[in-house]
Motif scaffolding. Structure first.
Motif, PDB file in Angstrom:
ATOM      1  N   LEU A  13      -8.305  16.200 -14.182  1.00 42.46           N
ATOM      2  CA  LEU A  13      -8.341  15.263 -14.674  1.00 42.46           C
ATOM      3  C   LEU A  13     -10.510  15.127 -14.261  1.00 42.46           C
ATOM      4  O   LEU A  13     -10.900  14.701 -15.745  1.00 42.46           O
ATOM      5  N   VAL A  14     -10.845  16.079 -13.819  1.00 46.91           N
ATOM      6  CA  VAL A  14     -12.354  16.384 -14.440  1.00 46.91           C
ATOM      7  C   VAL A  14     -12.241  17.347 -15.415  1.00 46.91           C
ATOM      8  O   VAL A  14     -12.966  16.864 -15.948  1.00 46.91           O
ATOM      9  N   ASP A  15     -11.361  17.935 -15.669  1.00 43.67           N
ATOM     10  CA  ASP A  15     -11.415  18.733 -16.772  1.00 43.67           C
ATOM     11  C   ASP A  15     -11.013  17.616 -17.909  1.00 43.67           C
ATOM     12  O   ASP A  15     -11.844  17.860 -19.470  1.00 43.67           O
ATOM     13  N   LEU A  16     -10.074  16.929 -17.761  1.00 47.00           N
ATOM     14  CA  LEU A  16      -9.959  15.810 -18.811  1.00 47.00           C
ATOM     15  C   LEU A  16     -11.267  15.406 -19.076  1.00 47.00           C
ATOM     16  O   LEU A  16     -12.078  14.412 -19.780  1.00 47.00           O
ATOM     17  N   VAL A  17     -12.037  14.261 -18.430  1.00 43.34           N
ATOM     18  CA  VAL A  17     -13.396  13.168 -18.411  1.00 43.34           C
ATOM     19  C   VAL A  17     -14.076  14.449 -19.097  1.00 43.34           C
ATOM     20  O   VAL A  17     -14.598  13.683 -20.291  1.00 43.34           O
ATOM     21  N   ASP A  18     -14.166  15.308 -18.375  1.00 46.39           N
ATOM     22  CA  ASP A  18     -15.283  16.241 -19.401  1.00 46.39           C
ATOM     23  C   ASP A  18     -15.306  16.309 -21.271  1.00 46.39           C
ATOM     24  O   ASP A  18     -15.905  16.524 -21.997  1.00 46.39           O
ATOM     25  N   ARG A  19     -13.502  16.200 -20.773  1.00 42.59           N
ATOM     26  CA  ARG A  19     -13.344  16.712 -23.248  1.00 42.59           C
ATOM     27  C   ARG A  19     -13.287  15.233 -23.537  1.00 42.59           C
ATOM     28  O   ARG A  19     -13.657  15.469 -24.069  1.00 42.59           O
ATOM     29  N   LEU A  20     -12.474  14.689 -23.127  1.00 38.35           N
ATOM     30  CA  LEU A  20     -12.831  13.082 -23.364  1.00 38.35           C
ATOM     31  C   LEU A  20     -13.851  12.864 -23.868  1.00 38.35           C
ATOM     32  O   LEU A  20     -14.303  11.917 -24.765  1.00 38.35           O
ATOM     33  N   LEU A  21     -14.930  12.720 -22.960  1.00 40.71           N
ATOM     34  CA  LEU A  21     -16.629  11.901 -22.884  1.00 40.71           C
ATOM     35  C   LEU A  21     -17.355  12.993 -23.920  1.00 40.71           C
ATOM     36  O   LEU A  21     -18.421  12.340 -24.644  1.00 40.71           O
ATOM     37  N   HIS A  22     -17.671  14.006 -23.852  1.00 38.27           N
ATOM     38  CA  HIS A  22     -18.600  15.160 -24.235  1.00 38.27           C
ATOM     39  C   HIS A  22     -17.567  15.822 -25.353  1.00 38.27           C
ATOM     40  O   HIS A  22     -18.306  16.286 -26.711  1.00 38.27           O
ATOM     41  N   GLY A  23     -16.066  15.339 -25.442  1.00 37.09           N
ATOM     42  CA  GLY A  23     -15.985  16.830 -27.257  1.00 37.09           C
ATOM     43  C   GLY A  23     -15.009  15.884 -28.021  1.00 37.09           C
ATOM     44  O   GLY A  23     -15.703  14.692 -27.562  1.00 37.09           O
ATOM     45  N   GLY A  24     -14.146  16.471 -28.166  1.00 38.89           N
ATOM     46  CA  GLY A  24     -13.501  15.927 -30.095  1.00 38.89           C
ATOM     47  C   GLY A  24     -14.256  15.618 -31.201  1.00 38.89           C
ATOM     48  O   GLY A  24     -15.502  15.102 -30.671  1.00 38.89           O
ATOM     49  N   VAL A  25     -13.923  15.364 -31.818  1.00 38.21           N
ATOM     50  CA  VAL A  25     -14.124  14.718 -33.272  1.00 38.21           C
ATOM     51  C   VAL A  25     -15.010  13.270 -33.028  1.00 38.21           C
ATOM     52  O   VAL A  25     -14.394  12.503 -32.583  1.00 38.21           O
ATOM     53  N   VAL A  26     -15.733  13.130 -33.900  1.00 38.08           N
ATOM     54  CA  VAL A  26     -16.538  11.797 -33.472  1.00 38.08           C
ATOM     55  C   VAL A  26     -16.993  10.907 -35.342  1.00 38.08           C
ATOM     56  O   VAL A  26     -17.839  11.736 -35.688  1.00 38.08           O
ATOM     57  N   VAL A  27     -15.750  11.070 -35.458  1.00 36.46           N
ATOM     58  CA  VAL A  27     -16.146  10.372 -37.271  1.00 36.46           C
ATOM     59  C   VAL A  27     -16.456   8.933 -37.926  1.00 36.46           C
ATOM     60  O   VAL A  27     -17.092   8.963 -39.015  1.00 36.46           O
ATOM     61  N   ALA A  28     -17.248   8.460 -36.188  1.00 34.60           N
ATOM     62  CA  ALA A  28     -17.373   7.098 -36.200  1.00 34.60           C
ATOM     63  C   ALA A  28     -18.917   6.671 -35.850  1.00 34.60           C
ATOM     64  O   ALA A  28     -19.250   7.906 -34.737  1.00 34.60           O
ATOM     65  N   GLY A  29     -19.519   6.658 -36.174  1.00 36.94           N
ATOM     66  CA  GLY A  29     -20.673   6.160 -36.074  1.00 36.94           C
ATOM     67  C   GLY A  29     -20.802   5.292 -33.582  1.00 36.94           C
ATOM     68  O   GLY A  29     -21.128   5.729 -32.924  1.00 36.94           O
ATOM     69  N   ASP A  30     -19.997   4.535 -33.730  1.00 39.39           N
ATOM     70  CA  ASP A  30     -20.368   3.747 -32.530  1.00 39.39           C
ATOM     71  C   ASP A  30     -18.888   3.871 -31.715  1.00 39.39           C
ATOM     72  O   ASP A  30     -17.565   4.333 -32.166  1.00 39.39           O
TER      73      ASP A  30
END
Lengths: 64, 197
Positions: A13-30
């Motif tokens: 879960l720690v790793d999940l939180v790290d990835r989902l909140l700080h990683g991943g592609v952002v294609v929209a401004g918000d």
């Protein structure tokens, strides 16, 4: 290290939180999300992982 | 609003009709210009609540797509106003998204955390652990936080070499008793989707 064994799910879960909140592609401004709740969880978990035992920590989830 | 889980290549993946996304929402796909976005619709302007459950729900949707295609996982909480807004974004960012998809194709992400006590770490954990693991990876990231005695790193690994990587982690743990090494994955390549911001 203390001997406390934290369930593997919590480590993940720690790793999940790290990835989902700080990683991943952002294609929209918000990112319209209020992350306050998650931040609290996150801080708690950071404290938690400092006591993960080595044996438990060696676990790796392999592909299903 | 539209909540986006991931972007992948068209044709859109076949989705399990019973698949549930965040907050139990049904999951759909929208194709545009050779790309496909996997998403849920939510009434009004309310984004889904940010709980551990919804984080795992997001993760489950992304993982369900990973087994036979390259996937760019979206950051948690990303919403767009409408499908037409999404199509505009996919058209505008298409080239870089396709480039990112090629870069992660066939690979999964593995995460490693190294923790150590003040004494007896025996050399820099970055050299002892990160360097040999990075040699196995197509790409890697590493965030040393010296004050916390914690090293967090991620590795982009071909899917058929996950076991080799895991065995290397176990071997490194055996060689470095003063370090506490944990490894999780395989994850979608959250740490290897470039061009954010």
């Amino acid at each position: 290290m203390s001997g406390t064994v934290v369930p593997h799910h919590d480590v993940a879960l720690v790793d999940l939180v790290d990835r989902l909140l700080h990683g991943g592609v952002v294609v929209a401004g918000d990112i319209t999300l209020a992350v306050a709740d998650v931040d609290l969880v996150y801080v708690g978990l950071r404290a938690l992982i400092s006591s993960v035992a080595t044996a438990e920590a060696n676990g790796v989830r392999l592909p299903r | 609003v539209i909540y986006v889980y991931a972007i992948t290549e068209a044709p859109a993946p076949e989705l399990d009709p019973g698949a549930e996304g965040v907050a139990g929402a049904s999951v759909a796909a929208v194709e545009h210009d050779g790309l496909a976005a996997v998403l849920s619709h939510f009434a009004g302007d309310e984004p889904p609540a940010s709980t551990a459950e919804s984080l795992w729900a997001h993760e489950r949707v992304v993982e369900s797509l990973m087994h036979d295609r390259a996937v760019l996982p979206a950051r948690f909480g990303m919403t767009l106003g409408s499908e037409s807004e999404l199509r505009v974004v996919l058209a505008a960012r298409g080239a870089s998204l396709r480039e990112d998809l090629r870069a992660v194709s066939g690979c999964v992400e593995l995460g490693v955390r190294v923790q150590w006590d003040d004494e007896g770490a025996g050399g820099a954990p970055q050299d002892a652990v990160h360097r040999p693991l990075a040699a196995l990876a197509r790409a890697s990231t590493c965030s040393p936080t010296a004050g916390d005695r914690l090293l967090t790193s991620a590795y982009l690994i071909p899917a058929d070499q996950v076991r080799t990587f895991a065995e290397r982690v176990v071997a490194l743990q055996g060689e470095h008793a003063a370090l506490d090494i944990s490894c999780t994955g395989p994850w979608p390549p959250y740490s290897f989707v470039g061009g954010n911001g």
